[in-house]
Enzyme design. Sequence first.
Site, PDB file in Angstrom:
ATOM      1  N   HIS A 197      -7.312  -2.154  15.018  1.00 29.42           N
ATOM      2  CA  HIS A 197      -6.930  -1.085  15.949  1.00 29.42           C
ATOM      3  C   HIS A 197      -6.433  -1.622  17.292  1.00 29.42           C
ATOM      4  CE1 HIS A 197      -6.491   3.100  16.453  1.00 29.42           C
ATOM      5  NE2 HIS A 197      -7.582   3.477  15.815  1.00 29.42           N
ATOM      6  N   ASP A 231       4.931   8.060   0.156  1.00 25.54           N
ATOM      7  CA  ASP A 231       5.376   8.117  -1.236  1.00 25.54           C
ATOM      8  C   ASP A 231       5.856   6.731  -1.660  1.00 25.54           C
ATOM      9  OD1 ASP A 231       6.556   8.550  -3.676  1.00 25.54           O
ATOM     10  OD2 ASP A 231       7.962  10.072  -2.983  1.00 25.54           O
TER      11      ASP A 231
END
Length: 400
Positions: free
Chosen positions: A116, A339
């Site tokens: 992060h 996707d």
Amino acid sequence: MFYPPPCISSMNDPVQVIGEALGKLLVDFYPFAGRVRNGEKGKLIMDCTGEGVLLVEADADVSLEDLGDLAPPIPCALEFINNVPGSDTITDSPILLFQVTRLRCGGFVVGLRFNHCVSDGAGITQFLNCLGEIARGAATSKAPPVSNREILRPRAKPTADYPCLREYYEFEDKYQEAFVPGTSAAGEKMSLKSFYFGSREIAALKREVKGLKFATPFEVISACLWRSRTEALSIPADQELAFVFPLNARKRFRPVLPAGYYGNTLACANAKTTARDLTHRPLSYAVKLIKEGNRTVNDEYMRCMIDLAQLNGRPLSPSDGSFIVSDVSKVMADIAESDFGWGKAVYACPVYPAMPHFAYLAPASKRDSKGIAVPVCLPSTAMETFEDIINKTIKNGLQP
């Protein structure tokens, strides 16, 4: 990210497809293939070594249906992120760890852990969207990444003279042992429970916020959580509290950051009050504090935060006595759009559990992506009280 069958065949293995796409995409996102190093005063340095990222291949003798409605906290969620020894430190470890798990039913799960300090939810979403484009056969991604971290360098004359920012980092817990679960010597048993907020519940909370023309779902849910938690834990009335909520500051800078910038631009917005005022004043009081904390995060706030790191070294983590709530509902919905050639994921959510001082807002479930689920961790003795307060607040808002 959970992908339903039919996906897997001898001709299109998701492990191979995603692995090959990663190799190509890391040419553009080259910092992700490096390592974070320790610098002077604890500051972090990007070392673009090209060592690469971790990709774990796994198979699980379960089907997607066996995992239920995919509502957080998901059972066995951590099984989809293998903690490779030596890979989980901030420095000197791979910045990204992918795990692709093939399921018995022909579906698969993509787990991702990232550093992060290097990127945030918006940056990782951008990376995953680009990864999907490459996996589906594109030569390059449509949105070129911007790796120029120098745009967030300290000013020539660093200054951290921004009152609410300095007050936050100097916040002191005088009663930490009294109310932060997990810190007391008693070792009280902890309880984890997920709370659901659908359109009905959110509307009820908004009706409880009187005197305000507008309040977002995050504001009313967070205000309710903060207030209810404080009361349930019987925090001393004169204790000063800090409510912390990370937010994406890309558009807070002037000029705004480039669209393709994928570094970490999170700001820890915060609100402060006493336990007495929070629990004895109406819910609208907490919402107003959160709104004000949001408004204070502007270009000057962000520049001072960067300067503070230059002057004092790596910023302190939020105080253990703070209550931190992160809204990842939109980020997770965007990540579910990834996707890799088999369509979009049916659901995406964090795998990390709630902690005593930390909660998050996520999409409610596979079947209810519009609702919000909030996993909460509290001492068992406080959880029942917390739930009663939440239910009472919602019930009051449902009354005509």
